[in-house]
Design a protein around this motif. Structure first.
Motif, mmCIF file in Angstrom:
data_model
loop_
_atom_site.group_PDB
_atom_site.id
_atom_site.type_symbol
_atom_site.label_atom_id
_atom_site.label_comp_id
_atom_site.label_asym_id
_atom_site.label_seq_id
_atom_site.Cartn_x
_atom_site.Cartn_y
_atom_site.Cartn_z
ATOM 1 N N VAL A 190 3.412 -5.715 1.997
ATOM 2 C CA VAL A 190 4.022 -6.067 0.719
ATOM 3 C C VAL A 190 3.031 -5.911 -0.423
ATOM 4 N N ALA A 191 1.798 -6.361 -0.197
ATOM 5 C CA ALA A 191 0.769 -6.270 -1.238
ATOM 6 C C ALA A 191 -0.598 -6.427 -0.591
ATOM 7 N N GLU A 192 -1.628 -5.959 -1.274
ATOM 8 C CA GLU A 192 -3.004 -6.109 -0.806
ATOM 9 C C GLU A 192 -3.918 -6.316 -2.010
ATOM 10 N N ARG A 193 -5.027 -7.017 -1.762
ATOM 11 C CA ARG A 193 -5.945 -7.321 -2.861
ATOM 12 C C ARG A 193 -7.366 -7.399 -2.325
ATOM 13 N N ASP A 194 -8.276 -6.754 -3.024
ATOM 14 C CA ASP A 194 -9.692 -6.766 -2.695
ATOM 15 C C ASP A 194 -10.382 -7.787 -3.605
ATOM 16 N N PHE A 195 -10.871 -8.872 -3.004
ATOM 17 C CA PHE A 195 -11.525 -9.926 -3.775
ATOM 18 C C PHE A 195 -13.028 -9.683 -3.925
ATOM 19 N N ASP A 199 -9.788 -5.197 -6.929
ATOM 20 C CA ASP A 199 -8.716 -4.229 -7.128
ATOM 21 C C ASP A 199 -7.686 -4.386 -6.020
ATOM 22 N N THR A 200 -6.787 -3.434 -5.883
ATOM 23 C CA THR A 200 -5.708 -3.545 -4.902
ATOM 24 C C THR A 200 -5.887 -2.601 -3.716
ATOM 25 N N ASN A 201 -7.097 -2.116 -3.515
ATOM 26 C CA ASN A 201 -7.381 -1.244 -2.376
ATOM 27 C C ASN A 201 -8.237 -2.018 -1.379
ATOM 28 N N THR A 202 -7.695 -2.281 -0.180
ATOM 29 C CA THR A 202 -8.458 -3.041 0.812
ATOM 30 C C THR A 202 -9.177 -2.151 1.807
#
Length: 646
Positions: A190-195, A199-202
């Protein structure tokens, strides 16, 4: 967290005869009326069934052990150079003659469990004493991932169509290279997040170590993988949220902060359960260190964040760690009181590996809570889009338990975090004697689900010519005694009693002008009642096929056509036929017919399609006795005969 991948052991070159032990009896569900069930029935003479009745319960007269070896496997063995000498159904192996090179090649086949010389002893499969007590084999082609799931009872829920559908699973890890692997790229992320990179690419990015996302991808695959004959995850039909928080090049408190931020993000997005195969105990020299007394579940950044997440209703499944067999080696956030903390067992005999961390916590609480297979767990590897391997560690035991939680939540959506943990513990292998190595032991999630209540699959909708098949699969601790369907359409409400075929409950209803239906099911086992869904209703279209994850329409149709009690018009008569010429006249003016033959226990003996224009049909009956023969035409009309074959 280091995941050790091991290769396939080289085969010996001994010549002679070999036992080839297969992993399963081929694809398909073993349920009354299914193709596999009918194949098992054909192996048994009526006398054998009558003798079995003296010692076996009615629902165990025919089992999957009776089914023949899967012919496609045998044909492939023969093509590979093996000559089939013996076929043994009960323990699912064949004795073949071949040379050592052929034996080596056969060991690489995904459907073969073992190839061993007949000079070796065939030991009892002791590993079956725990996890092969499951009531249903799974419907998927698990390959080498079968054992890790079967040990916790997941294939039994898969056989009921429960594989995480409707459950939102979060994973917090080192990164996820899921878009390029064949077993992962079709999963519902559904979604991903790189903390770390914000950004949104894991997946790996510029500046990341080359192996940064290996750990997270392997963990993800144990839950979500889908590549038949190689890897099936424990909850492949769930939806997923992916969070990258770990920098493998360092160990800093900033990573705890990132984990806490990820938990907040996942909770806000509505995640039901979160997998955390990470742990924090010793940090870089530039960082402040925790004291041993800080691992009390109430002090560290990570553990406090887990407690806050669980307090809000999100289940957190956390790896116990790989810090060895000394007491009090449970670190953060595995020490969190409300977390489901997962240790590892080494094999199906439930031996405990030295690496799995032990409790109690610093404040004296029992941890871990449960355990799962943590040695030689089947995973994907990032070497190629079709890379598979095995790895070890509590990091890989944890997603197996996360899969169990997802299955429980699909089966019983109202369960709270505390109820889920209690159910898993109550049906685990060491429930009567929990310990600080594996807690309450290896759970059986199928039994946990049944303990809570009647278990139901998602609804089944199969459009047909002028009708639609509506049903569910359901089971309980005791047989289902009643199943009803309530349908609301265009302002009217109709209640229909469902027919049964094993765990499947169906009815065929006519398709009418309104394509949209609002429906729900009511089931009872004589002691417990369940409304499905618990609240509101299912909204379906009669023009759309709706099946549980991984099920095949053909299998459902075969079961329903052969076993379902129909509400269509019915006439019945008796007739006698000689065994030598068992020809039965066809009802006049009927076209598009099927003919089904049952014995008096309503087990399917044959299904025949009647050729257009035929005036009679030869019943494929080889033994004298009494049978129920049912003709069904394309309009839903039914004529049945009680036939004495003499």
């Amino acid at each position: 967290m280091l995941i050790a991948l091991v290769g396939i052991e080289a085969a010996s070159q001994q010549l002679g005869t070999y036992r080839v032990v297969f992993r399963d009896k081929g694809p398909g569900v073993f349920l009354p009326g299914s193709a596999l069930y009918r194949a098992a029935e054909r192996e048994l003479d009526t006398r054998a069934i009558e003798r079995r009745k003296k010692v076996l319960p009615p629902d165990s007269l025919v089992t999957i052990e009776d089914a023949p070896l899967y012919e496609a496997y045998l044909e492939d063995v023969a093509r590979s150079g093996g000559r089939i000498l013996l076929r043994l159904r009960w323990r699912n192996y064949a004795v073949i003659e071949c040379d050592g090179a052929t034996a080596d090649r056969l060991r690489q086949k995904p459907y073969i469990r073992a190839v061993e010389p007949t000079s070796a002893l065939l030991r009892p499969q002791e590993h079956s004493t725990w996890w092969l007590a499951q009531e249903q084999p799974g419907p998927y082609r698990y390959g080498e991932s079968l054992e890790q799931l079967a040990m916790v009872g997941l294939p039994s829920l898969h056989a009921l169509g429960i594989a995480g559908d409707g459950v939102l699973v979060g994973l917090i890890d080192t990164g996820f290279r899921w878009r390029v692997h064949e077993a992962l790229r079709s999963r519902h992320v559904v979604a991903e997040r790189d903390f770390i990179q914000l950004d949104t690419n894991t997946a790996n990015e510029e500046g990341d170590p080359a192996n940064q996302d290996n750990h997270g991808t392997a963990v993800f695959s144990v839950v979500a993988g889908w590549y038949p004959d190689s890897l099936i995850g424990g909850a492949p039909c769930a939806s997923f949220l992916l969070a990258k928080t770990e920098n493998i090049a360092s160990e800093r408190h900033l990573e705890e902060d990132a984990l806490a931020a990820a938990l907040e993000w996942l909770e806000a997005r509505g995640a039901d359960v979160v997998n955390i195969s990470l742990g924090y105990g010793v940090f870089d020299s530039t960082e402040a260190q925790y004291n041993p007394s800080d691992f009390d579940g109430r002090t560290t950044i990570a553990s406090v964040a887990v407690e806050e997440a669980v307090r809000r209703g999100m289940i957190c499944v956390v790896a116990a760690g790989n810090s060895g067999d000394a007491p009090q080696t449970i670190f953060a956030p595995a020490d969190a009181p409300s977390a489901i903390t997962v240790g590892a067992v080494a094999n199906a005999q439930l031996e405990i590996p030295r690496f799995t961390s032990r409790g109690p916590t610093a404040d004296g609480r029992l941890k871990p809570d449960v355990a799962a297979l943590g040695v030689n767990v089947r995973t994907t590897i990032n070497a190629s889009p079709l890379g598979f391997g095995v790895g070890s560690g509590t990091s890989l035991a944890t997603p197996i338990i996360t899969s169990c939680v997802a299955a429980l939540l699909e089966a019983h959506p109202t369960l709270t975090p505390a109820q889920v943990r209690e159910l898993l513990q109550s049906q685990a292998s060491s429930a009567s004697e929990p310990n600080t190595a594996i807690g309450f032991g290896v759970p059986n999630v199928y039994r946990s689900a049944l303990q809570w209540g009647i278990v139901c699959s998602p609804p089944i909708i199969i459009p047909q010519a002028d009708s639609v098949l509506v049903g569910i699969a359901a089971t309980s601790l005791t047989p289902i005694t009643s199943a009803e369907l309530t349908i609301e359409s265009t302002g009217r409400t109709e209640q229909i009693r469902l027919g049964s075929a094993g765990n499947l409950h169906f009815v065929r209803i006519p398709r009418q002008g309104n394509d949209s239906l609002r429906l729900w099911f009511m089931l009872s086992d004589g002691q417990r009642t369940r409304r499905h869904p618990v609240t509101d209703a299912f909204y379906v279209r009669t023009s759309d096929t709706l099946l549980p994850c991984g099920w095949q329409r053909e299998s459902i149709n075969a079961i329903a056509d052969s076993r379902m009690q129909e509400s269509a018009p019915l006439t019945q008569s008796g007739i006698a036929l000689p065994l030598e010429q068992p020809y039965l006249p066809i009802p006049q003016r009927w076209v598009g017919m099927r003919c089904a033959v049952f014995d008096l226990q309503l087990r399917t003996r044959a299904i025949v399609t009647v050729p257009l224009g035929a005036e009679r049909v030869r019943l494929p009956i080889e033994q004298r006795g009494t049978y129920l023969v049912r003709f069904e035409n394309s309009d839903g009309g039914i004529v049945s005969h009680l036939v004495l074959v003499y």
